[in-house]
Write an enzyme that holds these catalytic residues in place. Structure first.
Site, short mmCIF file in Angstrom:
data_model
loop_
_atom_site.label_atom_id
_atom_site.label_comp_id
_atom_site.label_asym_id
_atom_site.label_seq_id
_atom_site.Cartn_x
_atom_site.Cartn_y
_atom_site.Cartn_z
N CYS A 152 45.60 44.44 37.23
CA CYS A 152 45.05 45.62 37.87
C CYS A 152 44.87 45.35 39.34
CB CYS A 152 43.73 46.00 37.21
SG CYS A 152 43.06 47.54 37.79
N GLY A 153 45.45 46.20 40.19
CA GLY A 153 45.40 45.93 41.60
C GLY A 153 44.39 46.72 42.39
#
Length: 286
Positions: free
Chosen positions: A128-129
């Site tokens: 998850c960025g």
């Protein structure tokens, strides 16, 4: 499947990698005309909640492989702009807690004040960025300008051919990403692995920063796609070239163009794509 020694050790694995995996009994099903089962032991990559705590305040919780966490915390801090350089981190300790692991960083007071102002809660999942970004205006951050090195096709191919031999966690579990720092000839100098591709790159950035390795004449090779976050992390660390084994996204190419980063993808034996090559960075044919 990977076999362990009778003493519990895993062939070819270093101690740091051992901490990132576990053993699990499994049932292997085989057959063509008829199926039969065979009990066996498999090696699984661990996913552990890792809290990053700055001056006593928890800022982010990421699911990560529990190895090289000092590198991870420092690389994350640099690539996310929490720290401008390693000298702004005064102390770093990894603590075991009942629910997972916590990395406690003591950072410069000015940086801590800026971190509080960002008001970001980044509790994330593997890969998850942008979890916890509060508004659209925060999603695409300004990207630093970098100087891309001259890079030959042969160097890209050499690094790709050698990468597998530098990924013990992937070899044991088949469930981790790798990020490698390669010199101008494609010789792999450092590798970090993690169940998350962003985490693997952050670990590599942290390792490079801790060792103060020169970044002007090398490139990063990652075992994933080249997303916006991967390009931004490289540019934030002063890295001028990124090679990915999978495709680049459109936004990643735009960001590479904006920063002057050399971006290559779909790197496979005998073939790779150049998505963006600055005019100052020559690609040699051999």
């Amino acid at each position: 499947m990977s076999a362990a020694h009778t003493d519990g050790s895993v062939p070819g694995l270093e101690t740091s990698v051992e901490t990132a995996l576990t053993r699990q009994p499994v049932e292997v099903r085989r057959g063509t005309s008829g199926w039969y089962a065979a009990p066996q032991e498999d090696l699984l990559a661990l996913e552990t909640p890792v809290a990053l705590v700055y001056n006593g305040i928890s800022h982010a919780v990421m699911m990560a492989s529990p190895a090289d966490l000092e590198d991870f915390a420092l690389g994350f801090s640099l690539s996310e702009g929490i720290l401008a350089n390693v000298n702004e981190c005064y102390d770093l300790e990894v603590h075991e807690e009942p629910q997972g692991l916590a990395v406690h960083l003591t950072i410069a007071s000015q940086r801590m004040a800026e971190l509080k102002q960002r008001r970001r809660s980044m509790t994330g999942r593997t890969g998850c960025g942008l979890c916890g970004t509060e508004g659209l205006e925060q999603a695409i951050r300004p990207i630093p300008h970098v100087t891309a090195p001259s890079l030959s096709d042969a160097a890209i191919q050499h690094s790709l051919n050698m990468l597998g031999a530098h990924q013990p966690l992937q070899a044991a579990t088949g469930a981790s990403h790798g990020a490698a720092w390669c010199d101008a000839q494609g010789r792999i100098q450092r590798v970090r692995e993690d169940v998350g591709r962003h985490n693997a790159l952050d670990k590599l950035i942290g390792a490079l920063a801790r060792e103060a390795l020169p970044l002007s004449q090398g490139f990063v090779l990652v075992t994933s796609r080249a997303s916006y976050e991967m390009v931004h992390k490289c540019a934030s660390a002063g890295i001028g070239a990124l090679v990915a084994v999978s495709a680049a996204t459109a936004l990643a190419v735009e960001q590479a163009q904006a920063s002057g980063l050399l971006l290559a993808g779909f790197a496979r034996p005998g073939r790779h794509l150049i998505y963006h090559r600055p005019m100052t960075a020559a690609i040699a044919q051999r």
